[in-house]
Design an enzyme around this catalytic site. Structure first.
Site, PDB file in Angstrom:
ATOM      1  N   ARG A 264     104.039 -60.083-108.456  1.00  0.00           N
ATOM      2  CA  ARG A 264     103.031 -61.120-108.284  1.00  0.00           C
ATOM      3  C   ARG A 264     101.645 -60.488-108.192  1.00  0.00           C
ATOM      4  O   ARG A 264     101.441 -59.514-107.462  1.00  0.00           O
ATOM      5  CB  ARG A 264     103.311 -61.954-107.034  1.00  0.00           C
ATOM      6  N   ARG A 279     102.654 -58.757 -98.070  1.00  0.00           N
ATOM      7  CA  ARG A 279     102.226 -59.355 -99.333  1.00  0.00           C
ATOM      8  C   ARG A 279     101.997 -58.244-100.351  1.00  0.00           C
ATOM      9  O   ARG A 279     100.949 -57.609-100.379  1.00  0.00           O
ATOM     10  CB  ARG A 279     100.947 -60.171 -99.122  1.00  0.00           C
ATOM     11  N   GLU A 351     107.021 -66.286 -92.692  1.00  0.00           N
ATOM     12  CA  GLU A 351     107.932 -66.800 -93.713  1.00  0.00           C
ATOM     13  C   GLU A 351     108.796 -65.685 -94.300  1.00  0.00           C
ATOM     14  O   GLU A 351     108.310 -64.610 -94.651  1.00  0.00           O
ATOM     15  CB  GLU A 351     107.134 -67.458 -94.843  1.00  0.00           C
ATOM     16  N   SER A 354     111.829 -69.622 -98.649  1.00  0.00           N
ATOM     17  CA  SER A 354     111.534 -71.027 -98.946  1.00  0.00           C
ATOM     18  C   SER A 354     112.702 -71.578 -99.738  1.00  0.00           C
ATOM     19  O   SER A 354     113.099 -70.984-100.748  1.00  0.00           O
ATOM     20  CB  SER A 354     110.247 -71.168 -99.764  1.00  0.00           C
ATOM     21  N   ARG A 392     110.773 -58.324 -96.423  1.00  0.00           N
ATOM     22  CA  ARG A 392     110.430 -58.980 -95.157  1.00  0.00           C
ATOM     23  C   ARG A 392     111.599 -58.933 -94.177  1.00  0.00           C
ATOM     24  O   ARG A 392     111.382 -58.904 -92.958  1.00  0.00           O
ATOM     25  CB  ARG A 392     109.979 -60.421 -95.419  1.00  0.00           C
TER      26      ARG A 392
END
Length: 426
Positions: A264, A279, A351, A354, A392
Site C-alpha cells: 500500500r 502502517r 485495529e 476489518s 500487527r
C-alpha cells in the site's frame, strides 16, 4: 457497484442513505444520463423495427419485379441513423458505468449513523488487560533492544515504512502466519489458496480499488502489455477467483484463506503512524474470503468475524469488536466490524482486522453469480476479513508478552512453530 435499477426506481432513498456516509449523490446528473439512454434506446428500437419492415418490403418488391430503389434508399438512411445512435448509446452507457463505478455501497440498515471513528459502536470486549509491574514498552523499543527489528537497514534498502526482522523475531512472524493458516484451514473449513501478488486492472476494478483508490496502489506499467498492480490485500486476487463465473448453488458458501504480502502506498497518511510497524508499505496478512448466498451473508459475516476472534483468543490477547458507523466504513462495504487488539505500549486498542459484507456490490462489478433453485442466475454476496494482519499480531504479542528484563515470552499456541524457542531474549 450499485444496481442502476435501484437508482431509477428510488433514487431519493439511495441519496439519503449515501448522505450518511457522507456522500453527495448527483441526482440531476444521473437523471440526465438516464434520460438520454432511454431516448436513444427508444429511437434505436424504432429504427430496428423499421429496418426489419423495410427488408420485408424490399424482398416483396423484388419478388414482384418492382423497382425497390426508393425503399432501399430510405432503408439506408434509417440504417445510417441507427449506426450513429448505437455508437451514441455506447458512449452514454459508458458514462453511466463511470458514474456508477465511483458510488459507494449503501450501508445496511443495522449500521449506526455517524461521521467518523468516534461514532463507532463497541459490540464487545474480550480478554483481560494485563497489569504490568513496570512501564510497558512499545514494540519498536522492544525490537531494538533485542537487536531483532531494524528500521534503519530497511530504510537504506527501500525507504521509510519498511522493516527488517531478524532471527527469532522473523521466525515468530512466520509462526503467526502458519498458526493462522492451520486454524482456518484445519478447523474453520476454509480452502487454502496461493494467488498472484500482481493483478490486472480488471481484478482491481472488480473488488472496488479502481478507479477510486488508484493513488493508494503500487502501479506496475508494462507498456503495450497492459498494467499490473501490486495487491493491497489478498481480498483482490481471491475474490476474483469467481469473476465471470456462475457458482453451483450446492457449492455455496465458498470459503478461502490466503496468506500474502500486501502493498500500500499509504497516500494521504503523511504523519500517521510513521514510527514502527503499524502502517507499512509492505506487510503480511492472512485473509478470509467467503462467497455466500444473499440470504445467508449476514450469518456469514458473524461467522467470519468469529473466526478472526478465535486467533486472538488462542493467543490470549485482549481485544474489542466495534461496528463501524456510516462515516467510517470502507467504500464497498455494506457493514463492517473492526477488531481492535490492546497494545499496552500505546495504552490503546488498535485495529488488527476489518470484517466486511459487501453484499452484491463487488459481485456486480465481477459478474460473480450463482444459479438459484429455480435455475435462474443471481449475484452472490462477497465477504472478507483479516484473520489476522500478521505484523500487527506480532506487535500485539511483543507488547502483551513482554517481561521486565526486555524478553518476550512466546505464547503457548505458537510454541509448536518455534523449534524449541520459548522466549525472545536480549
Amino acid at each position: 457497484m450499485l444496481d442502476p435499477q435501484l437508482l431509477r426506481t428510488d433514487i431519493d432513498a439511495v441519496a439519503k442513505r449515501l448522505a450518511d456516509r457522507p456522500f453527495v449523490l448527483d441526482i440531476a446528473a444521473f437523471a440526465e444520463l438516464d434520460e438520454a439512454r432511454k431516448r436513444i434506446q427508444t429511437r434505436t428500437q424504432e429504427l430496428q423495427s423499421a429496418r426489419n419492415q423495410f427488408a420485408k418490403r424490399i424482398g416483396q418488391a423484388k419478388a414482384k419485379g418492382e423497382d425497390a430503389t426508393a425503399l432501399m434508399a430510405e432503408s439506408s438512411a434509417g440504417n445510417a441513423e441507427l449506426e450513429s445512435l448505437e455508437k451514441e448509446l455506447g458512449v452514454i452507457q459508458a458514462r453511466i458505468h463511470d458514474f456508477l463505478s465511483v458510488l459507494p455501497n449503501i450501508p445496511h440498515s443495522s449500521v449506526p449513523t455517524g461521521k467518523g471513528a468516534d461514532d463507532n459502536v463497541e459490540a464487545r470486549r474480550v480478554g483481560t488487560i494485563r497489569t504490568f509491574g513496570f512501564a510497558p514498552k512499545e514494540h519498536t523499543d522492544l525490537g531494538d533492544a533485542l537487536g531483532l527489528l531494524d528500521f534503519e537497514t530497511a530504510a537504506k534498502i527501500a525507504g521509510s515504512r519498511f522493516a527488517v526482522m531478524k532471527g527469532a523475531l522473523a521466525r515468530l512472524h512466520r509462526a503467526i502466519a502458519q498458526f493462522m493458516l492451520n486454524v482456518h484451514s484445519g478447523e474453520h473449513g476454509y480452502t487454502e489458496v496461493y494467488t498472484p501478488y500482481l493483478v490486472n486492472a480488471a481484478s482491481m476494478f472488480g473488488t472496488g480499488q479502481l478507479p477510486k483508490f488508484k493513488e493508494d496502489l503500487f502501479h506496475v506499467p508494462r507498456g503495450e502489455l497492459g498494467d499490473f498492480y501490486l495487491i493491497p490485500t489478498a481480498e483482490v486476487p481471491v475474490t476474483n477467483i469467481v469473476r465471470d463465473e456462475i457458482v453451483a448453488l450446492d457449492k455455496l458458501p465458498l470459503k478461502f484463506v490466503c496468506h500474502s504480502p500486501c502493498f500500500r502506498s499509504e497516500a494521504g497518511s503523511y504523519g500517521k503512524d510513521t514510527k514502527g510497524m503499524i502502517r507499512q508499505h509492505q506487510f503480511d496478512k492472512v485473509e478470509l474470503v467467503q462467497i455466500a448466498h444473499p440470504l445467508k451473508s449476514y450469518d456469514a459475516l458473524e461467522e467470519l468475524t468469529g473466526h478472526a476472534e478465535v486467533i486472538l483468543k488462542r493467543l490470549d490477547l485482549p481485544y474489542r469488536v466495534v461496528t463501524l458507523c456510516t462515516g467510517d466504513m470502507g467504500f464497498g462495504s455494506a457493514k463492517t466490524y473492526d477488531i481492535e487488539v490492546w497494545l499496552p505500549g500505546q495504552q490503546a486498542y488498535r485495529e488488527i482486522s476489518s470484517c466486511s459484507n459487501f453484499e452484491s456490490f463487488q459481485a456486480r462489478r465481477l459478474q460473480a453469480r450463482f444459479r438459484n433453485d429455480k435455475g435462474k442466475t443471481e449475484l452472490v454476496h462477497t465477504l472478507n476479513g483479516s484473520a489476522l494482519a500478521v505484523g500487527r499480531t506480532l506487535i500485539a504479542v511483543m507488547e502483551n508478552y513482554q517481561q521486565a528484563d526486555g524478553s518476550i515470552t512466546v505464547p503457548d499456541a505458537l510454541k509448536p512453530y518455534m523449534g524449541g524457542i520459548d522466549a525472545l531474549r536480549p
